[in-house]
Design a protein around this motif. Structure first.
Motif, short mmCIF file in Angstrom:
data_model
loop_
_atom_site.label_atom_id
_atom_site.label_comp_id
_atom_site.label_asym_id
_atom_site.label_seq_id
_atom_site.Cartn_x
_atom_site.Cartn_y
_atom_site.Cartn_z
N ILE A 1 0.84 -1.20 0.00
CA ILE A 1 0.00 0.00 0.00
C ILE A 1 0.87 1.25 0.00
CG2 ILE A 1 -1.71 1.30 1.32
CD1 ILE A 1 -2.77 -1.21 -0.16
N ALA B 1 -2.11 -5.48 -4.28
CA ALA B 1 -2.85 -4.81 -3.20
C ALA B 1 -4.03 -5.65 -2.77
CB ALA B 1 -3.30 -3.43 -3.66
N CYS C 1 -3.85 -7.44 0.98
CA CYS C 1 -4.90 -6.97 1.89
C CYS C 1 -5.90 -8.09 2.17
CB CYS C 1 -5.62 -5.76 1.30
SG CYS C 1 -4.63 -4.26 1.34
N GLY D 1 -8.22 -3.43 -0.53
CA GLY D 1 -7.01 -3.30 -1.34
C GLY D 1 -7.29 -2.71 -2.72
N LEU E 1 -8.02 1.03 -2.23
CA LEU E 1 -6.79 1.79 -2.01
C LEU E 1 -5.98 1.94 -3.29
CD1 LEU E 1 -5.70 0.39 1.45
CD2 LEU E 1 -6.45 2.71 0.94
N GLN E 2 -5.95 0.92 -4.11
CA GLN E 2 -5.24 1.01 -5.38
C GLN E 2 -5.92 2.03 -6.28
OE1 GLN E 2 -5.82 0.11 -8.77
NE2 GLN E 2 -3.69 0.47 -9.33
#
Length: 119
Positions: A59, A79, A83, A109, A112-113
């Protein structure tokens, strides 16, 4: 000389002692085996820490420039994967279903990506 009843009594005591020793040895080997088997132990916090550290690494790499993790499908998969592993190990540590934790972690994940691409 021993009488027949004395020999039977001694034989019975010997057999009881052997059975007790065998049970003690089995209990000791079972407790040792359960301590040594880290994969079967759901309350082993080490898996939560290791998977969390790997998820955090990927991350952070998503948000740092020129790390090679900013774009592409590899960034998305890594990610989501790490995650997901973190979520699964955390859910198993909490005595819940690991697959549910993996699904939640993978969604986090992916999110967040996606956010790292916008920033």
């Amino acid at each position: 000389m021993q009488s027949r009843s004395e020999r039977k009594r001694i034989s019975a005591k010997t057999k009881e002692a052997e059975v007790q020793n065998a049970q003690d040895a089995d209990a000791e080997s079972n407790s040792k085996q359960s301590k040594d088997n880290a994969f079967a132990n759901k309350k082993n916090v080490m898996w939560v820490l290791l998977s969390g550290a790997m998820a955090l690494t990927f991350i952070v790499m998503l948000f740092l420039p020129n790390t090679g993790m900013g774009n592409g499908m590899i960034a998305t998969y890594s990610a989501m994967l790490w995650c997901g592993f973190f979520g699964a190990s955390l859910w198993r540590y909490r005595s819940s279903n690991g697959w549910t934790g993996f699904a939640y972690g993978s969604v986090i994940g992916f999110t967040l990506q996606f956010v790292s691409q916008l920033i």
